[in-house]
Design a protein around this motif. Structure first.
Motif, short mmCIF file in Angstrom:
data_model
loop_
_atom_site.label_atom_id
_atom_site.label_comp_id
_atom_site.label_asym_id
_atom_site.label_seq_id
_atom_site.Cartn_x
_atom_site.Cartn_y
_atom_site.Cartn_z
N GLN A 164 -20.56 2.42 22.84
CA GLN A 164 -20.73 3.41 24.02
C GLN A 164 -19.50 3.13 24.82
O GLN A 164 -19.09 3.91 25.55
N GLU A 165 -18.97 1.90 25.09
CA GLU A 165 -17.73 1.48 25.98
C GLU A 165 -16.70 2.32 25.66
O GLU A 165 -15.60 2.25 26.27
N ASP A 166 -16.72 2.47 24.16
CA ASP A 166 -15.38 3.52 23.79
C ASP A 166 -15.49 4.83 24.54
O ASP A 166 -14.47 5.39 24.76
N ASP A 167 -16.55 5.23 24.90
CA ASP A 167 -16.50 6.80 25.67
C ASP A 167 -16.86 6.55 27.19
O ASP A 167 -16.24 7.60 27.72
N TRP A 168 -17.35 5.63 27.57
CA TRP A 168 -17.82 5.54 29.09
C TRP A 168 -16.68 5.57 30.01
O TRP A 168 -17.05 6.43 30.66
N PRO A 169 -15.51 5.05 29.78
CA PRO A 169 -14.51 5.27 30.66
C PRO A 169 -13.90 6.89 30.95
O PRO A 169 -13.85 7.13 32.05
N GLN A 174 -13.92 11.65 34.23
CA GLN A 174 -14.36 13.14 34.51
C GLN A 174 -15.28 13.40 35.65
O GLN A 174 -15.36 14.16 36.27
N ALA A 175 -16.35 12.56 35.83
CA ALA A 175 -17.35 12.74 36.78
C ALA A 175 -16.49 12.44 38.17
O ALA A 175 -16.68 13.18 39.01
N GLU A 176 -15.56 11.28 38.15
CA GLU A 176 -14.82 11.10 39.34
C GLU A 176 -14.05 12.19 39.81
O GLU A 176 -13.81 12.30 40.98
N ARG A 177 -13.40 13.05 38.74
CA ARG A 177 -12.58 14.14 39.13
C ARG A 177 -13.42 15.18 39.30
O ARG A 177 -12.96 16.25 39.86
N HIS A 190 -19.32 10.47 19.15
CA HIS A 190 -19.32 9.67 20.20
C HIS A 190 -20.61 8.88 19.96
O HIS A 190 -21.32 9.00 19.17
N HIS A 191 -20.86 7.87 21.01
CA HIS A 191 -21.75 6.98 20.87
C HIS A 191 -22.53 6.46 21.84
O HIS A 191 -22.76 5.25 22.41
N PHE A 192 -23.10 7.62 22.68
CA PHE A 192 -24.01 7.33 23.81
C PHE A 192 -25.33 7.58 22.96
O PHE A 192 -25.69 8.57 22.54
N ARG A 193 -26.13 6.61 23.13
CA ARG A 193 -27.58 6.71 22.49
C ARG A 193 -28.32 7.34 23.40
O ARG A 193 -28.61 7.60 24.53
#
Length: 450
Positions: A164-169, A174-177, A190-193
């Motif tokens: 999941q850390e491959d996708d989290w940043p 995106q949320a910060e922007r 992607h790999h968010f469970r």
């Protein structure tokens, strides 16, 4: 006559208990077997279960019955008026194929809105829904399926494998922007469970009696919901980030008579994270936890760390806490990056056997420390009638000089054995009234509170 803090807390808790009521369903039954489901543990029953739910909803509501047997399925989507009822001896065995949880749905991952794999049981914008009965919901996660995406070698991940850390940043950026949520799609590739059971923007939600095992991630996750009752549920799922119940940005929630043997926090109250939490800006409030057993692993009752939208009016009473793998009793997690507030948190009549760390921890210096622009506000924390057998410390409370922790009160509490002295920094209004505790068994050496 002015009510004492203890009396006021009890009245507030009683008011929540009186207000939160289970939804009622028409006396109609829709067995999944009438729609083609076969409880042989092999047949794919996804379409049959969906058909029974659709028929129940179209008829004006009732009970979708899962009889004895093992029913293999992909994502289950609840609709208004539907009680998904599992008889004793019934198991819903969920597919390990990520494709069974498509198309993507609106969800939250670590407090940030995204479109991701569907939770195993999901509802969005529904009213009067339930999952009940004496059966088992088996997420079938293990070190070969779902859990390696956590990136933790303990749960099957190895260097070079996706996580999941491959996708989290990218999602966080995106949320910060402030990118539109519709553009934050993290499913195929992607790999968010997915969480196990998630109700999103729903009203009148009941989860009762069932047992959850082997969850991919968080077990029960009501988000932006009103009037939620979780009672007599067993969570036995010691996987990565397998929180037991995470009410997030919810109002009027009762968690009663449950047993949590969880892989992370037993109960974690949340309200969104950082920029996304400030954008949505909905607190969690009016949460009652009573008559529960918390056995494992991190916080028995946790606020945060995704609490940017704030948390208020949390009450816990008559709970049994402790075990060889349980860290904290009450764990408040925030800092100046997360921000938010936690106010009017009241614990009463708790029996704690043993904890590996503090009974109460609130450390603003945890994680990112004081590196953000959103100092949290934590105050009016009351602890009454608590007995603790063994803990590292009674209290670890560290505020900031510019944002102290305010109003921490312990009354009629007993600690039988403590390893170290309390650690307190920038705490204003600390009151200890009839608190008995021994001298610590070793010197207090500074170290990481986590």
């Amino acid at each position: 006559m002015t009510a004492s803090p203890a009396d006021l807390a009890r009245r507030q808790a009683d008011a929540i208990a009186a207000r939160v009521r289970p939804p009622r369903f028409p006396d109609r039954e829709f067995p999944v077997t009438d729609h083609g489901a076969v409880g042989d543990g092999i047949t794919d029953c996804t379409a049959a279960i969906a058909g029974a739910i659709a028929a129940c909803h179209a008829a004006g509501g009732g009970h979708v019955i899962v009889p004895e047997g093992t029913y293999t399925t992909g994502a289950v989507r609840l609709l208004s008026g539907v009680d998904l009822h599992l008889h004793a001896g019934a198991t819903l065995a969920f597919s390990r194929d990520p494709a069974a949880y498509l198309p993507p749905v609106l969800t939250r991952f670590q407090g940030v809105e995204t479109y991701g794999y569907s939770p195993l049981v999901y509802a969005h914008g529904q009213r009067n829904i339930a999952v009940t009965g004496a059966g088992v919901l088996d997420g079938r996660a293990d070190p070969d399926h779902w859990w390696p995406w956590s990136g933790q070698e303990e749960f099957g991940w190895r260097p070079g494998m996706p996580q999941q850390e491959d996708d989290w940043p990218r999602l966080w950026a995106q949320a910060e922007r402030g990118d539109p949520v519709a553009e934050r799609v993290y499913a195929t590739g992607h790999h968010f469970r997915p969480n196990f059971l998630e109700t999103y923007d729903c009203e009148n939600v009941l989860v009762e009696g069932v047992t959850f095992v082997r969850s991919p991630m968080w077990v029960m996750h009501p988000v932006l919901c009103r009037n939620v009752l979780v009672q007599n549920v067993t969570v036995d799922s010691i996987g990565p980030n397998n929180d037991g119940c995470d009410p997030e940005s919810c109002r009027d929630v009762v968690i009663r008579g449950c047993v949590f043997n969880a892989g992370d926090d037993c109960i974690a109250v949340k309200s969104g994270r950082e920029a996304d939490g400030r954008r949505v800006n909905v607190p969690s409030e009016n949460i009652l936890i009573e008559d529960c057993v918390m056995l494992h692993r991190y916080g028995a009752i946790t606020l945060g760390s995704d609490m940017t939208g704030g948390i208020r009016n949390v009450f816990a009473r008559r709970c049994r806490i402790g075990g060889p793998g349980l860290y904290f009793g009450l764990y408040i997690k925030t800092n100046s990056v997360r921000g938010g507030f936690a106010e009017n948190v009241q614990l009463d009549d708790l029996s704690v056997t043993h904890l590996t760390k503090e009974f109460l921890t609130c450390d603003f210096h945890r994680g990112e420390g004081d590196t953000g622009d959103h100092p949290p506000h934590v105050g009016d924390i009351g602890v009454r009638n608590v007995t603790v057998g063994q803990a590292r410390r009674a209290l670890l409370a560290r505020g900031y000089p510019h944002a102290p922790i305010r109003g921490l009160r312990l009354a009629d509490c007993s600690f039988a054995a403590l390893d170290e002295a309390d650690r307190l920094e920038h705490v204003e209004g600390l009151v200890l009234e009839d608190v008995s505790r021994p001298e610590p068994t070793q010197r207090d050496e500074p170290h990481d509170a986590t």
